[in-house]
Scaffold this active site. Structure first.
Site, PDB file in Angstrom:
ATOM      1  N   TYR A 117       0.909  -1.296  -0.010  1.00  0.00           N
ATOM      2  CA  TYR A 117      -0.014  -0.104   0.143  1.00  0.00           C
ATOM      3  C   TYR A 117       0.937   1.033  -0.067  1.00  0.00           C
ATOM      4  CZ  TYR A 117      -3.771   3.241   1.600  1.00  0.00           C
ATOM      5  OH  TYR A 117      -4.770   4.167   1.829  1.00  0.00           O
ATOM      6  N   ASP A 118       1.887   1.345   0.851  1.00  0.00           N
ATOM      7  CA  ASP A 118       2.452   2.498   1.204  1.00  0.00           C
ATOM      8  C   ASP A 118       3.424   2.835  -0.110  1.00  0.00           C
ATOM      9  OD1 ASP A 118       1.583   1.806   3.664  1.00  0.00           O
ATOM     10  OD2 ASP A 118       3.467   1.901   4.705  1.00  0.00           O
ATOM     11  N   GLU A 119       3.961   1.697  -0.547  1.00  0.00           N
ATOM     12  CA  GLU A 119       4.860   2.057  -1.842  1.00  0.00           C
ATOM     13  C   GLU A 119       4.135   2.131  -2.991  1.00  0.00           C
ATOM     14  OE1 GLU A 119       7.715   2.865  -1.260  1.00  0.00           O
ATOM     15  OE2 GLU A 119       8.940   1.726   0.150  1.00  0.00           O
TER      16      GLU A 119
ATOM     17  N   VAL B 229     -10.078   0.780  12.929  1.00  0.00           N
ATOM     18  CA  VAL B 229     -10.380   0.674  14.013  1.00  0.00           C
ATOM     19  C   VAL B 229     -11.843   1.370  14.483  1.00  0.00           C
ATOM     20  CG1 VAL B 229      -9.284   3.068  14.595  1.00  0.00           C
ATOM     21  CG2 VAL B 229      -9.435   1.162  16.463  1.00  0.00           C
TER      22      VAL B 229
ATOM     23  N   GLN C 178      -0.425   4.049  20.863  1.00  0.00           N
ATOM     24  CA  GLN C 178      -0.350   4.663  19.381  1.00  0.00           C
ATOM     25  C   GLN C 178      -1.259   5.578  19.359  1.00  0.00           C
ATOM     26  OE1 GLN C 178      -1.357   1.463  20.232  1.00  0.00           O
ATOM     27  NE2 GLN C 178      -2.728   0.677  18.403  1.00  0.00           N
TER      28      GLN C 178
ATOM     29  N   PRO D 141       2.215   2.338  12.340  1.00  0.00           N
ATOM     30  CA  PRO D 141       2.623   3.636  12.841  1.00  0.00           C
ATOM     31  C   PRO D 141       2.442   4.043  14.446  1.00  0.00           C
ATOM     32  CG  PRO D 141       1.986   3.725  10.638  1.00  0.00           C
ATOM     33  CD  PRO D 141       1.486   2.375  11.146  1.00  0.00           C
TER      34      PRO D 141
HETATM   35  P1  NAD Z   1     -13.031   1.905   0.020  1.00  0.00           P
HETATM   36  O1  NAD Z   1     -12.178   0.476   0.069  1.00  0.00           O
HETATM   37  O2  NAD Z   1     -14.030   2.086   0.799  1.00  0.00           O
HETATM   38  O3  NAD Z   1     -12.908   2.661  -1.261  1.00  0.00           O
HETATM   39  C1  NAD Z   1     -11.989   2.146  -2.380  1.00  0.00           C
HETATM   40  C2  NAD Z   1     -12.974   1.767  -3.658  1.00  0.00           C
HETATM   41  O4  NAD Z   1     -11.992   1.472  -4.770  1.00  0.00           O
HETATM   42  C3  NAD Z   1     -13.777   0.660  -3.468  1.00  0.00           C
HETATM   43  O5  NAD Z   1     -15.310   0.864  -3.905  1.00  0.00           O
HETATM   44  C4  NAD Z   1     -13.012  -0.378  -4.475  1.00  0.00           C
HETATM   45  O6  NAD Z   1     -14.054  -1.501  -4.711  1.00  0.00           O
HETATM   46  C5  NAD Z   1     -12.508   0.360  -5.452  1.00  0.00           C
HETATM   47  N1  NAD Z   1     -11.423  -0.397  -5.974  1.00  0.00           N
HETATM   48  C6  NAD Z   1     -10.149  -0.631  -5.489  1.00  0.00           C
HETATM   49  N2  NAD Z   1      -9.285  -1.174  -6.496  1.00  0.00           N
HETATM   50  C7  NAD Z   1      -9.978  -1.063  -7.797  1.00  0.00           C
HETATM   51  C8  NAD Z   1      -9.731  -1.333  -9.036  1.00  0.00           C
HETATM   52  N3  NAD Z   1      -8.643  -1.860  -9.419  1.00  0.00           N
HETATM   53  N4  NAD Z   1     -10.743  -1.204  -9.930  1.00  0.00           N
HETATM   54  C9  NAD Z   1     -11.990  -0.492  -9.577  1.00  0.00           C
HETATM   55  N5  NAD Z   1     -12.263  -0.075  -8.505  1.00  0.00           N
HETATM   56  C10 NAD Z   1     -11.311  -0.488  -7.257  1.00  0.00           C
HETATM   57  O7  NAD Z   1     -11.813   2.870   0.901  1.00  0.00           O
HETATM   58  P2  NAD Z   1     -11.722   4.219   1.237  1.00  0.00           P
HETATM   59  O8  NAD Z   1     -11.413   4.419   2.532  1.00  0.00           O
HETATM   60  O9  NAD Z   1     -12.887   4.827   0.845  1.00  0.00           O
HETATM   61  O10 NAD Z   1     -10.630   5.034   0.410  1.00  0.00           O
HETATM   62  C11 NAD Z   1     -10.754   5.658  -0.778  1.00  0.00           C
HETATM   63  C12 NAD Z   1      -9.348   6.131  -1.185  1.00  0.00           C
HETATM   64  O11 NAD Z   1      -8.891   7.229  -0.482  1.00  0.00           O
HETATM   65  C13 NAD Z   1      -8.285   5.031  -1.508  1.00  0.00           C
HETATM   66  O12 NAD Z   1      -7.592   5.401  -2.730  1.00  0.00           O
HETATM   67  C14 NAD Z   1      -7.511   5.242   0.012  1.00  0.00           C
HETATM   68  O13 NAD Z   1      -6.202   4.722  -0.441  1.00  0.00           O
HETATM   69  C15 NAD Z   1      -7.598   6.693   0.129  1.00  0.00           C
HETATM   70  N6  NAD Z   1      -7.370   6.850   1.425  1.00  0.00           N
HETATM   71  C16 NAD Z   1      -8.324   6.466   2.698  1.00  0.00           C
HETATM   72  C17 NAD Z   1      -8.209   6.991   3.845  1.00  0.00           C
HETATM   73  C18 NAD Z   1      -9.233   6.754   4.846  1.00  0.00           C
HETATM   74  O14 NAD Z   1      -8.828   6.981   6.018  1.00  0.00           O
HETATM   75  N7  NAD Z   1     -10.430   6.426   4.733  1.00  0.00           N
HETATM   76  C19 NAD Z   1      -6.813   7.338   4.426  1.00  0.00           C
HETATM   77  C20 NAD Z   1      -5.863   7.494   3.394  1.00  0.00           C
HETATM   78  C21 NAD Z   1      -6.025   7.247   2.088  1.00  0.00           C
HETATM   79  N1  UDP Z   2      -6.445  -0.941  15.735  1.00  0.00           N
HETATM   80  C1  UDP Z   2      -6.724  -1.601  16.978  1.00  0.00           C
HETATM   81  N2  UDP Z   2      -7.693  -2.422  17.066  1.00  0.00           N
HETATM   82  C2  UDP Z   2      -8.323  -2.895  15.842  1.00  0.00           C
HETATM   83  C3  UDP Z   2      -8.073  -2.018  14.558  1.00  0.00           C
HETATM   84  C4  UDP Z   2      -6.993  -1.169  14.608  1.00  0.00           C
HETATM   85  O1  UDP Z   2      -6.323  -1.504  17.833  1.00  0.00           O
HETATM   86  O2  UDP Z   2      -9.515  -3.679  15.685  1.00  0.00           O
HETATM   87  C5  UDP Z   2      -5.363  -0.009  15.844  1.00  0.00           C
HETATM   88  C6  UDP Z   2      -4.167  -0.167  14.675  1.00  0.00           C
HETATM   89  O3  UDP Z   2      -3.277  -1.080  15.180  1.00  0.00           O
HETATM   90  C7  UDP Z   2      -3.754   1.111  14.501  1.00  0.00           C
HETATM   91  C8  UDP Z   2      -4.923   1.906  14.697  1.00  0.00           C
HETATM   92  O4  UDP Z   2      -5.765   1.286  15.671  1.00  0.00           O
HETATM   93  O5  UDP Z   2      -2.902   1.541  15.521  1.00  0.00           O
HETATM   94  C9  UDP Z   2      -5.663   2.418  13.600  1.00  0.00           C
HETATM   95  O6  UDP Z   2      -5.703   1.527  12.640  1.00  0.00           O
HETATM   96  P1  UDP Z   2      -6.502   1.530  11.214  1.00  0.00           P
HETATM   97  O7  UDP Z   2      -6.675   0.058  10.809  1.00  0.00           O
HETATM   98  O8  UDP Z   2      -7.997   2.244  11.548  1.00  0.00           O
HETATM   99  O9  UDP Z   2      -5.569   2.406  10.449  1.00  0.00           O
HETATM  100  P2  UDP Z   2      -4.274   2.717  10.130  1.00  0.00           P
HETATM  101  O10 UDP Z   2      -3.962   4.043  10.656  1.00  0.00           O
HETATM  102  O11 UDP Z   2      -3.454   1.807  10.819  1.00  0.00           O
HETATM  103  O12 UDP Z   2      -4.069   2.611   8.614  1.00  0.00           O
END
Ligand code: NAD
Ligand code: UDP
Length: 311
Positions: free
Chosen positions: A145-147, A187, A209, A272
């Site tokens: 994911y990160d990379e 979480v 954390q 993290p």
């Molecule tokens: P989510 O999983 O609800 O939404 C992602 C959507 O993308 C889903 O509907 C999934 O089916 C679709 N998808 C994934 N791969 C696909 C592909 N190859 N082709 C077509 N559709 C595809 O997640 P979210 O939390 O709503 O995240 C949305 C975006 O925001 C993502 O790019 C995620 O990395 C980014 N983001 C979200 C958060 C957060 O806290 N929610 C934080 C950081 C980044």
């Molecule tokens: N976490 C937890 N219990 C859970 C799910 C997540 O303690 O059932 C912790 C997880 O280890 C992280 C934080 O909650 O430290 C946020 O996790 P989340 O998966 O929501 O997002 P992240 O920021 O790690 O992508």
């Protein structure tokens, strides 16, 4: 005006779709439903300005007619999702980003990519500013994911520099709200679901954390402002209100008026330890900052999950 939203049936993207439609745009959403659900856009099925196309955007795609914005939001986003489907996650950040960039280039559209605070990895500076290059384990379980997101940012800047494409990069910090999947492992749905079912909360590690939770309506407002700015470098969008995961569990217990019960589990690798956005840049460039309080946002989210569990 027309916007294409990849991943449009997902949690954050479906709220963005609602905002775009409310702002008078026509929206074409593409999704393969790998982590999202058609249910998130079911209320739009009779809207003549909305179209949902089932497609894996890691494979090439095109749409008919003019397009003014491409929002590349598609990617698995929860640690349990991307650890289960690491290759699809890498492709969502790489192949899919190229496909979305190429569409924007062909249509001469504004392009915005959903990046993440995960580009900072387990950060050594706190709070995280956009100028920080990060501390990512390139071979760890989160690296798919990160990379991939770091690559997506690199690809976006390359198209901007090589082709003059009008690109934007939003670094999203932990966002929550209605339409998250109860079982996505993050979480917020995890602890709320457990409280609703009367189960102990699964606490990973000692709960020291930290995270900073942003309500989804605040985030999509920031995304829309960024899309319409003339800024091309990354912008953090998140809520600087930081808390430990233990404090978060206590807050959920308070909302439910229950005694806190924990099911202690090991901290996952590379989790993290600290996370809080420095949003100085968003404030200056977008005149944006979150306005929904934690208590209000959590109340809305609990109501959604309560209705959902009761259906
Ligand atoms: P989510 O999983 O609800 O939404 C992602 C959507 O993308 C889903 O509907 C999934 O089916 C679709 N998808 C994934 N791969 C696909 C592909 N190859 N082709 C077509 N559709 C595809 O997640 P979210 O939390 O709503 O995240 C949305 C975006 O925001 C993502 O790019 C995620 O990395 C980014 N983001 C979200 C958060 C957060 O806290 N929610 C934080 C950081 C980044
Ligand atoms: N976490 C937890 N219990 C859970 C799910 C997540 O303690 O059932 C912790 C997880 O280890 C992280 C934080 O909650 O430290 C946020 O996790 P989340 O998966 O929501 O997002 P992240 O920021 O790690 O992508």
């Amino acid at each position: 005006m027309t916007a294409v939203v990849t991943g449009g049936a997902g949690f954050v993207p479906s709220h963005l779709v609602d905002k775009l439609l409310a702002n008078g745009l026509r929206v074409i959403a593409l999704d393969n439903f790998v982590t999202g659900n058609e249910r998130n856009v079911a209320h739009l099925q009779d809207n003549p300005h909305f179209q949902l196309i089932e497609h894996d955007v890691s494979l090439p795609f095109d749409v008919d007619g003019p397009v003014h914005y491409v929002f590349h939001m598609a990617s698995p986003a929860s640690p349990i999702d991307y650890v289960q489907i690491p290759i699809e996650t890498l492709k969502a950040g790489s192949y899919a980003t190229h496909n979305a960039l190429d569409l924007a280039l062909r249509k001469n559209a504004t392009f915005l990519v959903a990046s993440t605070s995960e580009v900072y990895g387990d950060p050594e500076i706190h709070p995280q500013q956009e100028s920080y290059w990060g501390n990512v384990n390139s071979i760890g379980v989160r690296s798919c994911y990160d990379e991939a997101k770091r690559y997506a940012e690199a690809a976006t800047m390359a198209y901007h520099r090589a082709h003059g494409l009008n690109t934007k990069i939003v670094r999203i910090f932990n966002t929550y709200g209605p339409r998250m999947r109860l079982d996505d492992g993050r979480v917020v749905p995890a602890f709320i679901g457990q409280a609703l079912r009367g189960e102990p909360m699964t606490m990973f590690g000692d709960g020291s954390q930290t995270r900073s939770f942003c309500y989804v309506s605040d985030l999509v407002e920031g995304i829309w402002r960024l899309a319409n700015s003339d800024f091309h470098e990354p912008v953090n969008c998140g809520n600087p209100h930081e808390m430990t995961i233990m404090q978060f569990a206590e807050a959920i217990a308070r909302h439910f008026e229950i005694e806190l019960q924990l099911d202690q589990r090991p901290l996952p690798p590379d989790d993290p330890k600290l996370r809080r956005p420095d949003i100085t840049r968003a404030k200056q460039i977008l005149q944006w900052e979150p306005v929904v309080s934690f208590d209000e946002g959590i109340k809305q989210t609990i109501e959604y999950f309560r209705d959902f569990v009761n259906q």
